[in-house]
Design a protein around this motif. Structure first.
Motif, PDB file in Angstrom:
ATOM      1  N   SER A 323       0.819  -1.213   0.000  1.00  0.00           N
ATOM      2  CA  SER A 323       0.000   0.000   0.000  1.00  0.00           C
ATOM      3  C   SER A 323       0.848   1.255   0.000  1.00  0.00           C
ATOM      4  O   SER A 323       0.356   2.352  -0.302  1.00  0.00           O
ATOM      5  N   GLY A 324       2.117   1.120   0.350  1.00  0.00           N
ATOM      6  CA  GLY A 324       2.990   2.279   0.468  1.00  0.00           C
ATOM      7  C   GLY A 324       2.955   2.920   1.840  1.00  0.00           C
ATOM      8  O   GLY A 324       3.616   3.935   2.082  1.00  0.00           O
ATOM      9  N   LEU A 325       2.204   2.345   2.779  1.00  0.00           N
ATOM     10  CA  LEU A 325       2.081   2.922   4.114  1.00  0.00           C
ATOM     11  C   LEU A 325       3.432   2.971   4.827  1.00  0.00           C
ATOM     12  O   LEU A 325       3.753   3.955   5.499  1.00  0.00           O
ATOM     13  N   ALA A 326       4.231   1.915   4.695  1.00  0.00           N
ATOM     14  CA  ALA A 326       5.544   1.898   5.341  1.00  0.00           C
ATOM     15  C   ALA A 326       6.413   3.032   4.819  1.00  0.00           C
ATOM     16  O   ALA A 326       7.140   3.684   5.579  1.00  0.00           O
ATOM     17  N   GLY A 327       6.341   3.286   3.513  1.00  0.00           N
ATOM     18  CA  GLY A 327       7.113   4.378   2.930  1.00  0.00           C
ATOM     19  C   GLY A 327       6.651   5.737   3.421  1.00  0.00           C
ATOM     20  O   GLY A 327       7.466   6.636   3.675  1.00  0.00           O
ATOM     21  N   ILE A 328       5.342   5.895   3.595  1.00  0.00           N
ATOM     22  CA  ILE A 328       4.809   7.172   4.090  1.00  0.00           C
ATOM     23  C   ILE A 328       5.313   7.446   5.498  1.00  0.00           C
ATOM     24  O   ILE A 328       5.760   8.556   5.822  1.00  0.00           O
ATOM     25  N   ILE A 329       5.240   6.424   6.366  1.00  0.00           N
ATOM     26  CA  ILE A 329       5.694   6.597   7.745  1.00  0.00           C
ATOM     27  C   ILE A 329       7.190   6.892   7.781  1.00  0.00           C
ATOM     28  O   ILE A 329       7.648   7.789   8.504  1.00  0.00           O
ATOM     29  N   THR A 330       7.961   6.141   7.000  1.00  0.00           N
ATOM     30  CA  THR A 330       9.407   6.372   6.965  1.00  0.00           C
ATOM     31  C   THR A 330       9.730   7.776   6.473  1.00  0.00           C
ATOM     32  O   THR A 330      10.590   8.468   7.036  1.00  0.00           O
ATOM     33  N   ASN A 331       9.013   8.230   5.443  1.00  0.00           N
ATOM     34  CA  ASN A 331       9.282   9.555   4.888  1.00  0.00           C
ATOM     35  C   ASN A 331       8.901  10.680   5.843  1.00  0.00           C
ATOM     36  O   ASN A 331       9.468  11.774   5.774  1.00  0.00           O
ATOM     37  N   TRP A 332       7.934  10.435   6.734  1.00  0.00           N
ATOM     38  CA  TRP A 332       7.619  11.447   7.753  1.00  0.00           C
ATOM     39  C   TRP A 332       8.871  11.789   8.554  1.00  0.00           C
ATOM     40  O   TRP A 332       9.120  12.953   8.860  1.00  0.00           O
ATOM     41  N   PHE A 333       9.626  10.772   8.893  1.00  0.00           N
ATOM     42  CA  PHE A 333      10.844  10.984   9.676  1.00  0.00           C
ATOM     43  C   PHE A 333      11.975  11.538   8.810  1.00  0.00           C
ATOM     44  O   PHE A 333      12.716  12.433   9.233  1.00  0.00           O
ATOM     45  N   ILE A 334      12.114  11.021   7.596  1.00  0.00           N
ATOM     46  CA  ILE A 334      13.205  11.453   6.720  1.00  0.00           C
ATOM     47  C   ILE A 334      13.052  12.917   6.328  1.00  0.00           C
ATOM     48  O   ILE A 334      14.033  13.666   6.267  1.00  0.00           O
ATOM     49  N   ASP A 335      11.811  13.351   6.092  1.00  0.00           N
ATOM     50  CA  ASP A 335      11.581  14.710   5.605  1.00  0.00           C
ATOM     51  C   ASP A 335      11.995  15.781   6.606  1.00  0.00           C
ATOM     52  O   ASP A 335      12.251  16.934   6.220  1.00  0.00           O
ATOM     53  N   ILE A 336      12.050  15.441   7.889  1.00  0.00           N
ATOM     54  CA  ILE A 336      12.421  16.441   8.890  1.00  0.00           C
ATOM     55  C   ILE A 336      13.860  16.240   9.382  1.00  0.00           C
ATOM     56  O   ILE A 336      14.260  16.818  10.386  1.00  0.00           O
ATOM     57  N   SER A 337      14.622  15.413   8.680  1.00  0.00           N
ATOM     58  CA  SER A 337      15.974  15.094   9.137  1.00  0.00           C
ATOM     59  C   SER A 337      17.024  15.857   8.328  1.00  0.00           C
ATOM     60  O   SER A 337      16.764  16.368   7.242  1.00  0.00           O
TER      61      SER A 337
END
Length: 440
Positions: A323-337
């Motif tokens: 579904s891409g849900l794992a990627g969305i959650i991971t990107n939440w963290f990556i985008d603010i790093s």
């Protein structure tokens, strides 16, 4: 203070943590609900993803069932019982008992996670027999806490896969040799730090004497010797079934296979290797094929949780991935790093996703495509970024009952009995993981 924290989490867990099967079902519903709200997929799409992935862990489930039954059967053999008893004799007091179990489990899991998971639970049972007045829940929890070291050890899935040709990320970032992951200063600090800290922490967690929960004596009753004595009127079939020669032949076949494999492909101690070693040694120590079969039959009763719960996690993992849900959650963290905060945020994203994807290899497949290209673009250390994924998975295993099932089956306890102590270990071990990633 530590004792009070452990008492608090034990009470919370007993009140609110459901049985692991219910936990898996609820997590399934939460995952589908999040995917429905955060991805463009329809309910029918998500249900199809879940159902299509439901049986994806069948091979792994069989591996885990085999490590449970072969490990349990090995432990029930006379020589192993005597060896564990001798080692357990080193502990004279309840404090020494929990520290010894935590130390052995942490070292064993650093060598090989499957070996350590089973050995720790078996040793906890033996120590409980020897040291009266020890809280059995804390003994078994100490055995499971050793699992925190596995990703920094010789069998860590993520660093080994990242160094293997053909892995999913090779074309994106190339191979990451183990000299940049397992054999680094920061990993040595984290792994050794955990091995030193866990025995001390378990000692500090010990409940007051009036709160100690002693083991049910029925759980520790010595299992009878599975060897049968044949009479002079035994049939040919019975003599073949109880033949020591056949056990020796099987053990020699396994030894020959391992010798050829290690000499041609190099030494590697994966879960299949551990299982076949357990099987070969177990059948040899039980002396006869049918004696070993009877021991395995008793051990197999503990595999019910694995068989019913692992398919639910396979469905959850497939839903998160497709579904891409794992990627969305991971990107939440990556985008603010940024390059400095990246290891911490990758670690935390892995910790969150571990509740739905409790698998080291699964994390590399699910998170690698998001974390590693971002690390490369930011100029972050690729080896440390890969290990951040691994550490996050190992860390929240202390709050995720998936991996505790084999150990609990051997120990004869439920997840609520140990998880309060494990959550306490999660709090304190987090400081070691973060310090290791930023001090080196």
């Amino acid at each position: 203070m530590v004792q009070g924290i452990a008492r608090f989490f034990t009470q919370v867990v007993h009140r609110f943590l459901p049985d692991p099967l219910i936990f898996a079902i609820l997590l399934t519903l939460v995952t589908i609900g999040l995917a429905l709200g955060l991805t463009p997929h329809s309910p029918s799409d998500l249900v199809l993803m879940w159902g299509s992935g439901f049986w994806n862990l069948l091979a792994f489930s069989m591996q885990m069932a085999m490590i449970l039954v072969t490990g349990h059967a090995l432990a029930s053999s006379g020589p192993v019982k005597r060896g564990l008893a001798a080692l357990a004799g080193a502990a004279r007091t309840p404090g020494q008992a929990v520290m010894l179990v935590a130390l052995l489990a942490a070292i064993a899991c650093a060598i090989n996670w499957g070996f350590g998971l089973v050995l720790g639970a078996m040793f906890a049972r033996e120590v409980a027999r020897r040291v009266k007045g020890t809280d059995y829940r804390l003994l078994v929890a100490a055995a499971y806490m050793g699992f925190l070291t596995w990703h920094g050890g010789l069998s860590g899935s993520v660093p080994l896969v990242a160094a293997t040709k053909g892995n999913p990320m090779e074309k994106v970032i190339g191979l990451i040799p183990v000299s940049q992951t397992i054999f680094t200063g920061y990993n040595a600090f984290i792994t050794i730090g955990l091995i030193v800290m866990l025995p001390i922490l378990t000692r500090l967690m010990m409940p007051r004497p009036d709160e100690v929960v002693s083991v049910d004596p029925a759980l520790l009753v010595d299992e009878p010797n599975e060897e049968r004595k044949l009479g002079p009127d035994a049939t040919f079939a019975e003599r073949i079934e109880e033949s020591r020669i056949l056990s020796i032949v099987v053990a020699l076949l396994i030894a020959g296979y391992l010798s050829v494999r290690f000499s041609t492909k190099g030494f590697s101690l994966d879960i299949d290797t551990v299982n076949i070693v357990f099987l070969g040694v177990g059948i040899l120590l039980h002396k006869t094929p049918m004696g070993y079969a009877r021991a395995v039959g008793k051990a197999a009763r503990g595999t019910a949780g694995i068989m019913i719960q692992f398919p639910f996690y396979a469905g959850i993992q497939a839903t998160m991935d497709h579904s891409g849900l794992a990627g969305i959650i991971t990107n939440w963290f990556i985008d603010i790093s940024n390059v400095h905060t990246f290891p911490l945020l990758a670690f935390l994203s892995s910790a969150v996703i571990n509740f739905a994807v409790p698998s080291g290899g699964g994390h590399w497949v699910v998170q690698g495509p998001f974390v590693m290209p971002a690390a490369k673009a930011l100029g972050a250390d690729l080896g440390k970024s890969a290990m951040a994924i691994a550490y996050g998975e190992a860390w929240t295993n202390m709050a995720q009952p998936f991996w505790a099932l084999p150990a609990l089956a051997i120990a004869g306890l439920g997840v609520r009995d140990i998880m309060g102590y494990c959550v306490t270990a999660l709090l304190f071990s987090g400081a070691i993981f973060v310090a290791g990633m930023y001090l080196f």
